[in-house]
Design a protein around this motif. Sequence first.
Motif, PDB file in Angstrom:
ATOM      1  N   THR A 226       0.833  -1.199   0.000  1.00 58.35           N
ATOM      2  CA  THR A 226       0.000   0.000   0.000  1.00 58.35           C
ATOM      3  C   THR A 226       0.871   1.255   0.000  1.00 58.35           C
ATOM      4  OG1 THR A 226      -0.033   0.158   2.417  1.00 58.35           O
ATOM      5  CG2 THR A 226      -1.720  -1.221   1.376  1.00 58.35           C
ATOM      6  N   ARG A 227       0.232   2.378  -0.208  1.00 54.13           N
ATOM      7  CA  ARG A 227       0.915   3.671  -0.132  1.00 54.13           C
ATOM      8  C   ARG A 227       1.602   3.832   1.216  1.00 54.13           C
ATOM      9  NH1 ARG A 227      -0.715   9.057   1.568  1.00 54.13           N
ATOM     10  NH2 ARG A 227       0.265  10.654   0.251  1.00 54.13           N
ATOM     11  N   GLU A 228       0.890   3.495   2.264  1.00 58.28           N
ATOM     12  CA  GLU A 228       1.431   3.647   3.608  1.00 58.28           C
ATOM     13  C   GLU A 228       2.627   2.720   3.832  1.00 58.28           C
ATOM     14  OE1 GLU A 228      -1.785   3.293   2.859  1.00 58.28           O
ATOM     15  OE2 GLU A 228      -2.387   5.379   3.281  1.00 58.28           O
ATOM     16  N   GLU A 229       2.581   1.525   3.280  1.00 59.62           N
ATOM     17  CA  GLU A 229       3.698   0.593   3.430  1.00 59.62           C
ATOM     18  C   GLU A 229       4.935   1.094   2.694  1.00 59.62           C
ATOM     19  OE1 GLU A 229       1.280  -3.628   4.016  1.00 59.62           O
ATOM     20  OE2 GLU A 229       1.710  -2.873   1.989  1.00 59.62           O
ATOM     21  N   LYS A 230       4.732   1.700   1.547  1.00 60.82           N
ATOM     22  CA  LYS A 230       5.875   2.249   0.807  1.00 60.82           C
ATOM     23  C   LYS A 230       6.441   3.480   1.512  1.00 60.82           C
ATOM     24  CE  LYS A 230       4.283   0.304  -3.541  1.00 60.82           C
ATOM     25  NZ  LYS A 230       3.623   0.519  -4.845  1.00 60.82           N
ATOM     26  N   GLN A 231       5.594   4.311   2.054  1.00 63.50           N
ATOM     27  CA  GLN A 231       6.071   5.432   2.849  1.00 63.50           C
ATOM     28  C   GLN A 231       6.899   4.930   4.034  1.00 63.50           C
ATOM     29  OE1 GLN A 231       2.581   7.619   4.008  1.00 63.50           O
ATOM     30  NE2 GLN A 231       2.398   8.706   2.056  1.00 63.50           N
ATOM     31  N   ALA A 232       6.397   3.886   4.682  1.00 61.61           N
ATOM     32  CA  ALA A 232       7.096   3.327   5.839  1.00 61.61           C
ATOM     33  C   ALA A 232       8.470   2.784   5.441  1.00 61.61           C
ATOM     34  CB  ALA A 232       6.256   2.225   6.473  1.00 61.61           C
ATOM     35  N   LYS A 233       8.563   2.213   4.236  1.00 57.31           N
ATOM     36  CA  LYS A 233       9.856   1.674   3.815  1.00 57.31           C
ATOM     37  C   LYS A 233      10.837   2.801   3.505  1.00 57.31           C
ATOM     38  CE  LYS A 233      12.105  -1.908   1.174  1.00 57.31           C
ATOM     39  NZ  LYS A 233      11.994  -3.003   0.196  1.00 57.31           N
ATOM     40  N   PHE A 234      10.372   3.883   2.889  1.00 54.62           N
ATOM     41  CA  PHE A 234      11.243   5.044   2.690  1.00 54.62           C
ATOM     42  C   PHE A 234      11.816   5.496   4.029  1.00 54.62           C
ATOM     43  CE2 PHE A 234       9.157   5.988  -1.495  1.00 54.62           C
ATOM     44  CZ  PHE A 234      10.297   6.242  -2.233  1.00 54.62           C
ATOM     45  N   MET A 235      10.956   5.614   5.021  1.00 51.54           N
ATOM     46  CA  MET A 235      11.396   6.095   6.335  1.00 51.54           C
ATOM     47  C   MET A 235      12.318   5.089   7.018  1.00 51.54           C
ATOM     48  SD  MET A 235       8.039   8.102   7.835  1.00 51.54           S
ATOM     49  CE  MET A 235       6.822   6.817   7.506  1.00 51.54           C
ATOM     50  N   GLU A 236      12.031   3.797   6.824  1.00 54.56           N
ATOM     51  CA  GLU A 236      12.866   2.767   7.445  1.00 54.56           C
ATOM     52  C   GLU A 236      14.285   2.784   6.865  1.00 54.56           C
ATOM     53  OE1 GLU A 236      14.999  -0.820   7.737  1.00 54.56           O
ATOM     54  OE2 GLU A 236      13.868  -0.437   5.907  1.00 54.56           O
ATOM     55  N   ILE A 237      14.400   2.928   5.546  1.00 53.32           N
ATOM     56  CA  ILE A 237      15.727   2.980   4.921  1.00 53.32           C
ATOM     57  C   ILE A 237      16.490   4.208   5.412  1.00 53.32           C
ATOM     58  CG2 ILE A 237      16.963   3.283   2.727  1.00 53.32           C
ATOM     59  CD1 ILE A 237      14.737   1.582   1.409  1.00 53.32           C
ATOM     60  N   ALA A 238      15.798   5.336   5.527  1.00 55.67           N
ATOM     61  CA  ALA A 238      16.444   6.576   5.978  1.00 55.67           C
ATOM     62  C   ALA A 238      16.995   6.451   7.392  1.00 55.67           C
ATOM     63  CB  ALA A 238      15.462   7.739   5.893  1.00 55.67           C
ATOM     64  N   LYS A 239      16.416   5.559   8.187  1.00 53.02           N
ATOM     65  CA  LYS A 239      16.844   5.404   9.580  1.00 53.02           C
ATOM     66  C   LYS A 239      17.773   4.208   9.772  1.00 53.02           C
ATOM     67  CE  LYS A 239      12.644   7.543  11.415  1.00 53.02           C
ATOM     68  NZ  LYS A 239      11.394   7.340  12.190  1.00 53.02           N
ATOM     69  N   ARG A 240      18.225   3.623   8.677  1.00 47.48           N
ATOM     70  CA  ARG A 240      19.083   2.444   8.749  1.00 47.48           C
ATOM     71  C   ARG A 240      20.406   2.733   9.457  1.00 47.48           C
ATOM     72  NH1 ARG A 240      18.452  -1.236   4.398  1.00 47.48           N
ATOM     73  NH2 ARG A 240      16.290  -1.926   4.497  1.00 47.48           N
ATOM     74  N   ARG A 241      21.014   1.699   9.932  1.00 51.36           N
ATOM     75  CA  ARG A 241      22.387   1.800  10.423  1.00 51.36           C
ATOM     76  C   ARG A 241      23.334   1.894   9.228  1.00 51.36           C
ATOM     77  NH1 ARG A 241      23.741  -3.108  13.966  1.00 51.36           N
ATOM     78  NH2 ARG A 241      25.644  -1.883  14.321  1.00 51.36           N
ATOM     79  N   TYR A 242      23.000   1.172   8.132  1.00 44.38           N
ATOM     80  CA  TYR A 242      23.788   1.221   6.892  1.00 44.38           C
ATOM     81  C   TYR A 242      23.032   0.433   5.839  1.00 44.38           C
ATOM     82  CZ  TYR A 242      25.304  -3.336   8.734  1.00 44.38           C
ATOM     83  OH  TYR A 242      25.332  -4.603   9.266  1.00 44.38           O
TER      84      TYR A 242
END
Length: 275
Positions: A226-242
Amino acid sequence: MFVLNKFSLVILTRCNLACKLCCEYVPQNKPFPDMTVAEAERILEAAFSVADRITTLHLTGGGEPFLHPNLAQLIEAAMKYADQFDRLMLFTNSTVPVSDELLGAICRYKEKIVVQLSLYHQRPRQEQDTLRRFQEAGIHCKVEKYYGDDQSFGGWIDFGPWEAYNRTAQELEEIFHECSVTRVMEGNWRTRDGKVHWCTRSMRGMELGYVPDNPDDYVDLFGGGTREEKQAKFMEIAKRRYISACDRCSGDLATLAREKRHPAGEQMERTNGKR
């Protein structure tokens, strides 16, 4: 509101120069087909269905964007979403003559467009003519000087070979969080095929087969979810350790050390690289 700071469509992967330290490794590899207008429209529709707003939208290249025969039409396609982004940026090495059609398209939307001109002193007359045409047309230009002793940013960095460094998790985390893509840009989100990567190293490495494909490291705009799931993945990658590509990168984009800066635009012989 879900906002992406920077989002780039990589509209082509070919260039009329052969820079030794090209961060896209264009001279060493065969180009992919140019992005079509239909492909760009599909990606833009998908991107703006996920992001409420994009601060800076780029039509860029793993090469020289002004070589794209349909750049004027790509600008028109992007401008359909003008209410959803703050500015459209175009990049050029300034050595490709600007057609009247392209200049007209840029002029129509010049209140929204910034053109970044990199001057390498490879074809000085053409470079100055390109700059003059834009300035006379009242187009907002950002000029980067990449020759002589006072190069922008002190010159370029060498991203190094593609072999894995086998770094520790702590070393990878330091590279990711000190990298200017993370620290300054807040993500250099870019895509050629709808798979949106955090940075150039990740996107080019995976599409060229130098970095193992890792779906965890990109958002597939055309994949499921969903749109929300893709938004969440953008945010998750941005907060990655690497990310995976950090172990196949010199990490020098994190440093301001002058000794790790090199003269930009040094030309090399092209090789018959393969994807």
